[in-house]
Design a protein around this motif. Structure first.
Motif, PDB file in Angstrom:
ATOM      1  N   VAL A  43      50.107  10.735  69.829  1.00 17.43           N
ATOM      2  CA  VAL A  43      50.112  10.078  68.527  1.00 17.43           C
ATOM      3  C   VAL A  43      48.665   9.832  68.114  1.00 17.43           C
ATOM      4  O   VAL A  43      47.860   9.342  68.915  1.00 17.43           O
ATOM      5  CB  VAL A  43      50.886   8.740  68.603  1.00 17.43           C
ATOM      6  CG1 VAL A  43      50.848   8.001  67.284  1.00 17.43           C
ATOM      7  CG2 VAL A  43      52.325   8.989  69.047  1.00 17.43           C
ATOM      8  N   VAL A  44      48.317  10.179  66.869  1.00 13.21           N
ATOM      9  CA  VAL A  44      46.953  10.026  66.371  1.00 13.21           C
ATOM     10  C   VAL A  44      46.923   8.944  65.300  1.00 13.21           C
ATOM     11  O   VAL A  44      47.700   8.973  64.339  1.00 13.21           O
ATOM     12  CB  VAL A  44      46.426  11.355  65.770  1.00 13.21           C
ATOM     13  CG1 VAL A  44      45.012  11.173  65.228  1.00 13.21           C
ATOM     14  CG2 VAL A  44      46.483  12.465  66.800  1.00 13.21           C
ATOM     15  N   ALA A  98      41.879   8.437  66.793  1.00 13.93           N
ATOM     16  CA  ALA A  98      42.071   8.279  68.242  1.00 13.93           C
ATOM     17  C   ALA A  98      43.471   8.763  68.616  1.00 13.93           C
ATOM     18  O   ALA A  98      44.444   8.502  67.906  1.00 13.93           O
ATOM     19  CB  ALA A  98      41.909   6.818  68.647  1.00 13.93           C
ATOM     20  N   THR A  99      43.553   9.452  69.741  1.00 20.70           N
ATOM     21  CA  THR A  99      44.834   9.967  70.212  1.00 20.70           C
ATOM     22  C   THR A  99      45.324   9.148  71.392  1.00 20.70           C
ATOM     23  O   THR A  99      44.572   8.917  72.334  1.00 20.70           O
ATOM     24  CB  THR A  99      44.712  11.451  70.625  1.00 20.70           C
ATOM     25  OG1 THR A  99      44.258  12.203  69.502  1.00 20.70           O
ATOM     26  CG2 THR A  99      46.043  11.996  71.107  1.00 20.70           C
ATOM     27  N   GLN A 100      46.548   8.698  71.318  1.00 26.87           N
ATOM     28  CA  GLN A 100      47.198   7.999  72.431  1.00 26.87           C
ATOM     29  C   GLN A 100      48.351   8.858  72.907  1.00 26.87           C
ATOM     30  O   GLN A 100      49.076   9.450  72.099  1.00 26.87           O
ATOM     31  CB  GLN A 100      47.774   6.657  71.983  1.00 26.87           C
ATOM     32  CG  GLN A 100      46.788   5.568  71.804  1.00 26.87           C
ATOM     33  CD  GLN A 100      47.527   4.248  71.606  1.00 26.87           C
ATOM     34  OE1 GLN A 100      48.591   4.197  70.983  1.00 26.87           O
ATOM     35  NE2 GLN A 100      46.967   3.176  72.140  1.00 26.87           N
ATOM     36  N   GLN A 110      57.701   3.755  60.962  1.00 26.45           N
ATOM     37  CA  GLN A 110      57.511   2.455  61.602  1.00 26.45           C
ATOM     38  C   GLN A 110      56.074   2.270  62.114  1.00 26.45           C
ATOM     39  O   GLN A 110      55.650   1.149  62.381  1.00 26.45           O
ATOM     40  CB  GLN A 110      58.457   2.300  62.793  1.00 26.45           C
ATOM     41  CG  GLN A 110      59.913   2.294  62.427  1.00 26.45           C
ATOM     42  CD  GLN A 110      60.790   2.299  63.663  1.00 26.45           C
ATOM     43  OE1 GLN A 110      60.555   1.530  64.596  1.00 26.45           O
ATOM     44  NE2 GLN A 110      61.788   3.160  63.684  1.00 26.45           N
ATOM     45  N   LEU A 111      55.358   3.358  62.266  1.00 22.76           N
ATOM     46  CA  LEU A 111      53.996   3.321  62.793  1.00 22.76           C
ATOM     47  C   LEU A 111      53.016   2.936  61.693  1.00 22.76           C
ATOM     48  O   LEU A 111      53.329   3.065  60.508  1.00 22.76           O
ATOM     49  CB  LEU A 111      53.642   4.684  63.389  1.00 22.76           C
ATOM     50  CG  LEU A 111      54.518   5.122  64.560  1.00 22.76           C
ATOM     51  CD1 LEU A 111      54.249   6.581  64.925  1.00 22.76           C
ATOM     52  CD2 LEU A 111      54.306   4.219  65.763  1.00 22.76           C
ATOM     53  N   ARG A 125      49.992   9.906  62.705  1.00 23.67           N
ATOM     54  CA  ARG A 125      50.713  11.174  62.729  1.00 23.67           C
ATOM     55  C   ARG A 125      50.909  11.606  64.178  1.00 23.67           C
ATOM     56  O   ARG A 125      50.246  11.103  65.081  1.00 23.67           O
ATOM     57  CB  ARG A 125      49.962  12.253  61.947  1.00 23.67           C
ATOM     58  CG  ARG A 125      48.620  12.600  62.544  1.00 23.67           C
ATOM     59  CD  ARG A 125      47.913  13.673  61.719  1.00 23.67           C
ATOM     60  NE  ARG A 125      46.583  13.915  62.227  1.00 23.67           N
ATOM     61  CZ  ARG A 125      46.292  14.683  63.268  1.00 23.67           C
ATOM     62  NH1 ARG A 125      47.255  15.306  63.919  1.00 23.67           N
ATOM     63  NH2 ARG A 125      45.057  14.845  63.681  1.00 23.67           N
ATOM     64  N   PHE A 126      51.832  12.536  64.369  1.00 19.84           N
ATOM     65  CA  PHE A 126      52.015  13.120  65.688  1.00 19.84           C
ATOM     66  C   PHE A 126      50.968  14.207  65.850  1.00 19.84           C
ATOM     67  O   PHE A 126      50.662  14.933  64.897  1.00 19.84           O
ATOM     68  CB  PHE A 126      53.429  13.673  65.859  1.00 19.84           C
ATOM     69  CG  PHE A 126      54.495  12.616  65.705  1.00 19.84           C
ATOM     70  CD1 PHE A 126      54.432  11.439  66.428  1.00 19.84           C
ATOM     71  CD2 PHE A 126      55.549  12.795  64.829  1.00 19.84           C
ATOM     72  CE1 PHE A 126      55.400  10.460  66.282  1.00 19.84           C
ATOM     73  CE2 PHE A 126      56.528  11.825  64.681  1.00 19.84           C
ATOM     74  CZ  PHE A 126      56.446  10.650  65.406  1.00 19.84           C
ATOM     75  N   ALA A 127      50.408  14.346  67.043  1.00 21.51           N
ATOM     76  CA  ALA A 127      49.291  15.258  67.268  1.00 21.51           C
ATOM     77  C   ALA A 127      49.715  16.719  67.292  1.00 21.51           C
ATOM     78  O   ALA A 127      48.874  17.597  67.339  1.00 21.51           O
ATOM     79  CB  ALA A 127      48.578  14.904  68.577  1.00 21.51           C
TER      80      ALA A 127
END
Length: 148
Positions: free
Chosen positions: A72-73, A77-79, A133-134, A139-141
């Motif tokens: 998830v970005v 930053a990507t988690q 909800q985010l 966005r999704f990576a």
């Protein structure tokens, strides 16, 4: 030769006869798995059917569970997140199709859980509900499951 990659996830299949570990593969616009020696495939999880040589019947009267990685970005930053998936297929109707298809997705990311459930098994719709909800701009990576 296709440039599309295959993704593979492990999970569980459960029905009245018990549970067994399964492997789910997604390649291009299709998904497949093997359950009790029978190969099931289709254009999405909610429409898995046995191979023609095994009767061609839709998968019904069971539950499939699996997890898959979903980065998830947010703010550059990507988690790393994990998407937990639960697909419940109702008992078979006379035509063999499940009486209902319920999909529950839960994204575990950043110490929180974001849930979405949909009737009908629409994977993209469930993912979109989670994305809303985010925090804004998240966005999704990567594209996830073209086939689902």
């Amino acid at each position: 030769m296709s440039s599309e990659s295959t993704e593979v996830w492990t999970g569980w299949y459960r029905d009245r006869r018990g549970a067994e570990a399964i492997v789910i593969a997604s390649e291009g616009r299709g998904v497949s798995t093997r359950i009790r020696g029978v190969r099931y495939g289709g254009g999405g999880f909610a429409v898995l059917r046995a191979a023609q040589e095994d009767g061609g019947r839709p998968l019904a009267g069971c539950v499939l569970e699996w997890d898959l990685p979903l980065p998830v970005v947010h703010d550059q930053a990507t988690q790393q997140g994990t998407l937990s998936c639960l697909l419940a297929l109702g008992e078979a109707l006379p035509d063999g199709s499940p009486e209902r298809v319920d999909l529950q997705l839960t994204l575990h990311c950043g110490g929180a859980a974001y849930e979405s459930g949909v009737t009908g098994g629409d994977f993209e719709q469930a993912l979109d509900r989670i994305l809303r909800q985010l925090p804004a701009g998240t966005r999704f990576a990567r594209d996830l499951l073209q086939a689902a």
